[in-house]
Design an enzyme around this catalytic site. Structure first.
Site, PDB file in Angstrom:
ATOM      1  N   SER B  21       0.838  -1.207   0.000  1.00  0.00           N
ATOM      2  CA  SER B  21       0.000   0.000   0.000  1.00  0.00           C
ATOM      3  C   SER B  21       0.868   1.250   0.000  1.00  0.00           C
ATOM      4  O   SER B  21       0.604   2.205  -0.744  1.00  0.00           O
ATOM      5  CB  SER B  21      -0.905   0.021   1.235  1.00  0.00           C
ATOM      6  N   ARG B  44       0.583   7.738   6.090  1.00  0.00           N
ATOM      7  CA  ARG B  44      -0.279   6.886   6.908  1.00  0.00           C
ATOM      8  C   ARG B  44      -1.729   7.406   6.923  1.00  0.00           C
ATOM      9  O   ARG B  44      -2.671   6.619   6.993  1.00  0.00           O
ATOM     10  CB  ARG B  44       0.303   6.760   8.327  1.00  0.00           C
ATOM     11  N   HIS B  47      -3.098   6.183   3.709  1.00  0.00           N
ATOM     12  CA  HIS B  47      -3.320   4.739   3.861  1.00  0.00           C
ATOM     13  C   HIS B  47      -4.640   4.459   4.583  1.00  0.00           C
ATOM     14  O   HIS B  47      -5.369   3.540   4.235  1.00  0.00           O
ATOM     15  CB  HIS B  47      -2.141   4.149   4.640  1.00  0.00           C
TER      16      HIS B  47
END
Lengths: 215, 215
Positions: B21, B44, B47
């Protein structure tokens, strides 16, 4: 004089904020393909994400709203994939119908079994959950692997959930897992694309429990 | 033969999914204004949301990363505004430095005081939190009212948090509260616009605790 004294209410109340937010969503969404009851879910998903694109990407099985509302009213178990989803669900509205909310992913036997089989806890948690939550609502906001395993178990006739809310977010397997869910002829709520997540999964479930409270 | 037997691992492991990812995010984000360490947080957040627009909307005070990492390493308290944020935070990485995570919004005395003053629990929870979490990290993912109150308390010199992560989502006051935060000269992480929420707040904090673990 200091207007920011400790005793002055500083903002409007949460209910007023929510009402105003919903008005803004109604004004901005424009034309959409959803039924009145589906739109209750869409509206709350947009409220939780401030993302109209995400709201518009929702896909409903024709029986989804009815089945979800009935499962809640019948006190069926709610199975979130992760603790974060559980933490956001309005618990009193589930419990007043006799239902409960149960996350399996951190159960010691789930963790052990996942280690033994060299697979994910999310997968094993679904295998355990289907045995204890027949007819319940599965609310998957995080783990595509949990959703894929649940789909497999449904296809193989191992379980028949009352409703599957499948809204995992992510770059690997999330969109694909939701495509697979949308192929099933069982009550589901899902969406198209990578977006999703714990907060929108919670929003969808809370919208259903609010519908369940209405006559 | 059935390839979907119970003993066949069905997916790659979580770490592999995360790595893949992150590679996809690196490929798709293109040019961006963030430092290497800020980008760890941005990555993040993307994500957790699959939303590049949201990731790109992040705004960092120049000291934010350093201050956040130091607060975690020094075992300072983490104060999420709601249980959902608490549930998503990687607890072992906070506790290994001696820190803890404490939500105040459901404390009986907070609920009583909010009722007495006819204001929100979010506001009163911040008033209580600043007394018990000096130098800590405030992680506001849900309630603009909490963030606005925290900003007021900072401006009036009542508290000096180690870091404020202010990422509430919503249509009323959310964007405005984040604009106010971005005017302060204290360590903050926030974003521009309506988007935000519990999952991205968790993502930002977990990115910092991962940085804190690195030498």
């Amino acid at each position: 004089m200091d207007f920011h004294t400790e005793f002055k209410p500083l903002t409007v109340q949460p209910q007023m904020i929510e009402g105003k937010s919903f008005e803004m969503i109604d004004e901005e969404i424009g034309e959409h393909p959803f039924t009145v009851e589906q739109y209750r879910v869409v509206q709350r998903v947009i409220h939780a994400s401030a993302d109209f694109e995400l709201g518009r990407s929702l896909v409903f099985h024709p029986d989804a709203i009815h089945a979800g509302v009935q499962a809640i009213r019948n006190g069926k178990r709610i199975v979130p994939d992760v603790q974060m989803v559980q933490a956001g669900i309005s618990k009193p509205r589930i419990e007043k119908f006799g239902g409960d909310i149960r996350v399996y992913i951190s159960d010691p036997d789930v963790m052990e079994e996942a280690k033994r089989l060299d697979t994910t806890r999310a997968i094993i948690s679904m295998r355990k959950a289907i045995k204890e939550a027949e007819g319940g609502i599965f609310a998957i906001g995080n783990a595509p692997t949990a959703l894929l395993e649940l789909i497999r178990l449904i296809k193989e006739g191992e379980t028949k959930p009352g409703l599957v809310i499948g809204l995992p977010v992510g770059f690997v397997s999330a969109a694909e897992s939701k495509e697979e869910l949308a192929k099933l002829d069982i009550p589901f709520i899902t969406n198209v694309g990578r977006k999703g997540g714990s907060t929108v999964t919670v929003a969808a479930l809370n919208a259903l429990s609010l519908l369940a409270e209405q006559v």
